[in-house]
Design an enzyme around this catalytic site. Structure first.
Site, PDB file in Angstrom:
ATOM      1  N   HIS A   1       0.697  -1.029  -0.094  1.00 43.45           N
ATOM      2  CA  HIS A   1      -0.454  -0.228  -0.420  1.00 43.45           C
ATOM      3  C   HIS A   1       0.310   1.358  -0.070  1.00 43.45           C
ATOM      4  O   HIS A   1       2.193   0.937   0.948  1.00 43.45           O
ATOM      5  CB  HIS A   1      -0.846  -0.158   1.089  1.00 43.45           C
ATOM      6  CG  HIS A   1      -2.548  -0.612   1.224  1.00 43.45           C
ATOM      7  ND1 HIS A   1      -2.244  -1.808   2.349  1.00 43.45           N
ATOM      8  CD2 HIS A   1      -3.114  -1.394   0.193  1.00 43.45           C
ATOM      9  CE1 HIS A   1      -2.927  -2.794   2.230  1.00 43.45           C
ATOM     10  NE2 HIS A   1      -3.864  -2.621   0.958  1.00 43.45           N
TER      11      HIS A   1
ATOM     12  N   CYS B   1      -3.315   0.366  10.052  1.00 42.29           N
ATOM     13  CA  CYS B   1      -4.550  -0.860   9.147  1.00 42.29           C
ATOM     14  C   CYS B   1      -5.417  -1.557  10.330  1.00 42.29           C
ATOM     15  O   CYS B   1      -6.215  -1.566   9.676  1.00 42.29           O
ATOM     16  CB  CYS B   1      -3.480  -2.128   8.350  1.00 42.29           C
ATOM     17  SG  CYS B   1      -2.541  -2.164   7.971  1.00 42.29           S
TER      18      CYS B   1
HETATM   19  N1  GLY Z   1      -3.307  -9.157   4.852  1.00 42.64           N
HETATM   20  C1  GLY Z   1      -3.638  -8.010   4.367  1.00 42.64           C
HETATM   21  C2  GLY Z   1      -3.643  -7.695   2.667  1.00 42.64           C
HETATM   22  O1  GLY Z   1      -3.164  -8.397   2.031  1.00 42.64           O
HETATM   23  O2  GLY Z   1      -4.132  -6.727   2.840  1.00 42.64           O
END
Ligand code: GLY
Length: 255
Positions: A161, A248
């Site tokens: 991300h 997150c």
């Molecule tokens: N394990 C977090 C994701 O891949 O979104």
């Protein structure tokens, strides 16, 4: 006005989570739960009321609640995670968020993960990544423009991300891994590079005057403290094996 942190329980299937840039390693689920509880305690100590959304069978990644929505003061946008296995996570979050905000949502073919959205004041930087596509970014832009927000796409190819590579650590100051993302998109900000031996260290959660920061990256933490930034360590070793990070695990909103 107070701060609310919405979190979601660690799912017992977390060992089967999505992985994109990491090799699968064994996750100690009990320890992950304990670390997540501590994460919530730290949020609480920093002034947040905690609301926990229960998980549901099969939602292996549900603890990473940030990927399901972006919450602004004016509106919350339900996202459409890039990994199909994660899309069923959104419904449970929607049920809680609708108590606090008017809702909008990203529609197919758009995909957008919250981990790709770095909001700084009225700018939302949006990672164009393996999870978030042009349609998702365009839809977000059209939703938030009427609320005074600008959306800037940032190509993100070397990590999961955008916020794996860059996050805000103080007003006007970003922590960045320059090997993963170009600083050129962030020329209006002061940039602090992570310690080179800690490639995953760029994700941190700024709450008021404090930065929640992974205990596993002490050299980068030292660097932040040297710059006068208050660092509150959190041990997230097990969730990091699931390609998760500090931002997150919560959605932060004012209420
Ligand atoms: N394990 C977090 C994701 O891949 O979104």
């Amino acid at each position: 006005m107070g701060l609310i942190a919405i979190t979601r329980e660690v799912n017992t299937a977390i060992g089967s989570c999505e992985l994109t840039f990491l090799q699968r390693g064994s996750i100690d689920t009990a320890l992950a739960v304990q670390q997540h509880q501590n994460y919530q305690s730290v949020l609480s100590s920093l002034g947040c009321e905690i609301i926990v959304v229960p998980t549901e069978p099969g939602l292996a990644d549900s603890v990473f609640i940030e990927d399901t929505a972006i919450v602004l003061d004016e509106i919350a946008v339900l996202l459409r995670p890039g990994a199909a296995s994660r899309r069923p996570e959104v419904a449970g979050v929607e049920a809680v968020l609708r108590q606090y905000r008017t809702l909008a949502s990203i529609q197919p073919p758009g995909t957008l993960d919250g981990g790709d959205l770095l909001r700084i004041d009225n700018i939302i930087f949006a990672g164009l990544s393996t999870r978030s596509n042009q349609s998702g970014i365009e839809q977000l832009r059209n939703i938030v423009i009427d609320h005074g927000f600008r959306v800037e796409a940032v190509k993100t190819t070397k990590c999961l991300h955008l916020k794996s590579a860059v996050s805000e650590v103080a007003p006007g100051t970003l922590l960045i891994n320059p090997d993963w993302i170009s600083g050129s998109s962030f020329s209006d900000y002061e940039l602090i590079d992570i310690n080179k031996e800690e490639s995953h260290a760029a994700n941190s959660l700024l709450l008021g005057q404090n930065v929640m920061f992974p205990a596993s990256f002490p050299r980068t933490a030292d660097k932040l403290m040297t710059r006068g930034i208050n660092v509150t360590p959190v041990d997230l070793s097990e969730l990091q094996k699931a390609e998760g990070a500090t931002t997150c695990c919560s959605l932060i909103l004012t209420a």
